[in-house]
Scaffold this active site. Structure first.
Site, mmCIF file in Angstrom:
data_model
loop_
_atom_site.group_PDB
_atom_site.id
_atom_site.type_symbol
_atom_site.label_atom_id
_atom_site.label_comp_id
_atom_site.label_asym_id
_atom_site.label_seq_id
_atom_site.Cartn_x
_atom_site.Cartn_y
_atom_site.Cartn_z
ATOM 1 N NE ARG B 232 -4.214 -1.535 0.105
ATOM 2 C CZ ARG B 232 -4.268 -2.537 -0.764
ATOM 3 N NH1 ARG B 232 -3.277 -2.763 -1.604
ATOM 4 N NH2 ARG B 232 -5.330 -3.336 -0.790
ATOM 5 C CD GLU B 261 -2.910 3.757 -5.263
ATOM 6 O OE1 GLU B 261 -1.997 3.095 -4.747
ATOM 7 O OE2 GLU B 261 -3.984 3.250 -5.659
ATOM 8 C CG HIS B 279 -3.319 -0.191 -6.787
ATOM 9 N ND1 HIS B 279 -3.749 0.331 -5.592
ATOM 10 C CD2 HIS B 279 -3.202 -1.528 -6.558
ATOM 11 C CE1 HIS B 279 -3.887 -0.637 -4.687
ATOM 12 N NE2 HIS B 279 -3.554 -1.777 -5.264
#
Lengths: 334, 313
Positions: B232, B261, B279
């Protein structure tokens, strides 16, 4: 004092004159592969690897018959014409795994020994093959390009295709092919192969043609030599057999693939994608490739790591030293 | 079943959205410019929330949905869901373990290779027509390099297995040493970083692992060290990472995730020793479909009163 100095210089050069002569047959930057050292039992005639061979001989005709070893690289062939020019040549040393720039048959006929990089680059080339495969399948370069364009927010990037468990067909099961197979087995991929001859000690399924291999796999990885039998071994038929989701990786030589046909298949979606470290006419790459997202382009750098450069410099030096000590070559080709 | 209201709080593949729409009364959070409108109209009916790695349900949101029974995440990481709140209120939580392990591990190796061998950069080099001027510079060999993994769970183990195919010695850090593991254990992340060429973040995001990659760890990894983050964004102190890269204190970074993000620190765009991905760890057709099936399967099981497929709470 001046006389003493001159004597020293003359002494040194007469020492050099007794040592066997080695010529660096490559571009100016090629000199990085072999630099003069006091410990050498040979003398490098052209440590800056400039000017090129024909010009050098034209300027120093007496050296044509003094050169006993040549260190050459791809793009600087040692063919019948060059061999004719160097009547005292006894050893050709190439810092590459590939030897298609050397007329091996003519060397054999003249009793000239040849050494190559042996297995030195196999790991790096295999790493690059896997790198290209993952990149094409998971769109790594395309995604990095997408982010750096900073245009797309929120992120809406197309999905890739899964690698783990895929069926991989390796063309050419020499050292590089084996290293590729080993790596992809750790991804639970299923390995099969095609090569000139079935390898009795390998348990991977063998297919006697690249067409059959392509029909039965999702990925083709080219790790073989370029010769008369393998030129354009990946043609339109093979690509159609591989199919729309299929991926081709080439770390061998450009001419293993019909490049024009590959471009067509990529544009028309007849194959999924391609990862290419080599091209038919390097460094020229058809610009039609540049707008494609389903291809990853690599400038023939399979073996170009810092680690490999240190390794190959050592290996070239060791082969020359061994040869001039009348010992066996470390990595003989013939 | 069509009368059950399910709230979708994140974008998912069309297959999942279509199936949810077929089976339930599907509400999409992006149809409501203000969350308050959504809550006013539907808070009394929403029985399930479907989120992903970037969007879930925090305590406040959970409190605002009195009929909420289940949160089904289209991800394996559940750091965006307040698990304690769910436990407290008896709300079930499911995720998508195992089905994405291979893809994430494949991507971690892909990131390492792309970074060390400068695959993206040299692809740019060719596309810009620079190969005609000369070869691309030498890059760094991957095979044989020491790989240090933070978190030896499903994904960490899968990464280790693949790296072993490249003759990489493997070491790791995790909350507790795994007695049955053949890999070398380090009791701290700093020690792991000091002894690794490549450091991979593969653990869940929790309070303990927030900013687990800090200045000290980055300095320990050093100018010849590489950081790979497929966990993460918040595992990494991002401003520290950026300054380390700009100052040359870190060799390079391969990042699939970022603290905020879809924001990526602009300074990174000018660097050739980073690989940046949006991602995509589980981003394949095969895996996202399998993840979708788990979400659907868990919801179906719940509303039929059957055992959940992959419950966390």
């Amino acid at each position: 004092m001046a006389n003493q100095k001159n004597n020293i210089i003359i002494e040194q050069s007469s020492e050099d004159n007794n040592l066997p002569k080695v010529f660096l047959h490559g571009p100016p930057k090629f000199s990085i592969v072999l630099q003069p050292k006091p410990s050498h039992n040979f003398h490098i005639l052209n440590p800056s690897s400039h000017p090129p061979l024909h010009e050098f001989i034209a300027l120093n005709p007496h050296h044509a018959s003094s050169i006993t070893a040549v260190v050459c690289t791809g793009g600087f062939p040692v063919n019948a014409e060059v061999l004719q020019l160097l009547p005292s040549l006894r050893l050709v040393c190439t810092p590459s795994a590939g030897t298609n720039h050397i007329d091996l048959f003519e060397c054999l006929r003249r009793g000239i020994q040849v050494s190559s990089a042996g297995n030195l680059f196999s790991e790096d080339v295999a790493d690059l093959a896997v790198a290209l495969l993952i990149d094409v399948g998971r769109k790594i370069s395309a995604a990095d390009r997408f982010l750096r364009s900073q245009l797309q927010k929120p992120w809406d990037f197309p999905l890739g295709s899964k690698l783990t468990g895929k069926k991989i067909g390796i063309v050419g099961m020499g050292r590089i092919g084996l290293e590729v197979a080993k790596r992809l087995e750790a991804f639970s991929c299923m390995i099969s192969y095609n090569s000139r001859n079935k390898k009795p000690l390998l348990s991977y399924p063998f297919f006697s043609s690249v067409l059959e291999l392509a029909t039965n796999t999702n990925v083709i990885i080219l790790c073989c030599d370029l010769n008369d039998q393998t030129r354009h071994i990946v043609n339109k038929e093979v690509m159609l057999a591989l199919g729309k989701g299929g991926i081709i990786v080439n770390v061998g030589r450009g001419a293993l693939i019909d490049e024009k046909e590959l471009l067509k298949c990529l544009i028309e979606g007849e194959i999924g994608g391609a990862g290419l470290d080599v091209f038919e006419n390097e460094p020229h790459v058809p610009k039609e490739f540049f707008s494609l997202d389903n291809v990853v382009l690599s400038p023939h750098k399979g073996a170009l790591t810092s680690e490999s450069l240190i390794g190959i410099s050592q290996l070239v030096e060791q082969n020359l030293k061994a040869f001039f000590s009348n010992k066996p070559l470390l990595t003989p080709v013939i | 079943m069509g009368s059950i209201s399910v709230l979708l709080v994140a974008k998912v593949i069309p297959y999942l959205e279509q199936e949810l729409n077929k089976r339930y009364n599907l509400l999409r959070i992006w149809d409501y410019p203000q969350k308050s409108q959504l809550l006013t109209q539907h808070s009394a009916s929403i029985r399930a929330v479907v989120g992903n790695a970037s969007a879930g349900a925090d305590a406040e949101f959970i409190d605002a949905l009195p009929k909420l029974e289940i949160v089904s995440s289209y991800s394996v990481g559940v750091d965006m869901i307040d698990l304690n709140k769910c436990k407290e209120k008896g709300i079930r939580v499911t995720n998508t373990p195992d089905v994405l392990t291979d893809d994430v591990a494949d991507l971690a190796i892909g990131l390492i290779l792309a970074l060390l061998r400068r695959i993206c950069e040299s692809d740019r080099y060719v596309r810009n027509g620079n190969w005609k001027s000369g070869d691309y510079k030498l890059t760094t060999k991957f095979s044989g390099k020491t790989v240090g993994i933070i978190g030896l769970g499903r994904i960490g183990t899968a990464i280790a297995k693949r790296a072993e195919g490249f003759n990489c010695p493997i070491s790791y850090f995790s909350r507790t040493q795994k007695q049955e593991s053949k890999y070398k254990y380090y009791p701290s992340v700093v020690e792991l970083a000091s002894n690794s060429d490549i450091l991979v973040v593969a653990c869940p995001l929790t309070e303990e692992t927030h900013h687990i990659i800090n200045r000290e760890v980055i300095n320990a990894l050093g100018p010849k060290g590489y950081l790979i983050n497929i966990g993460r964004g918040k595992h990494v102190d991002e401003p520290e990472l950026v300054s380390a890269l700009l100052e040359g204190r870190l060799g390079g970074a391969g990042l699939d995730v970022f603290e905020n993000e879809p924001h990526v620190p602009e300074e990174l765009f000018g660097l050739e020793n980073v690989v940046l991905l949006p991602h995509v760890g589980s981003g394949t057709v095969e895996t996202r479909t399998a993840m979708a099936d788990l979400v659907l399967g868990n919801l179906e099981a719940h509303f039929l009163g059957k055992p959940l497929l992959t419950p966390l709470v």
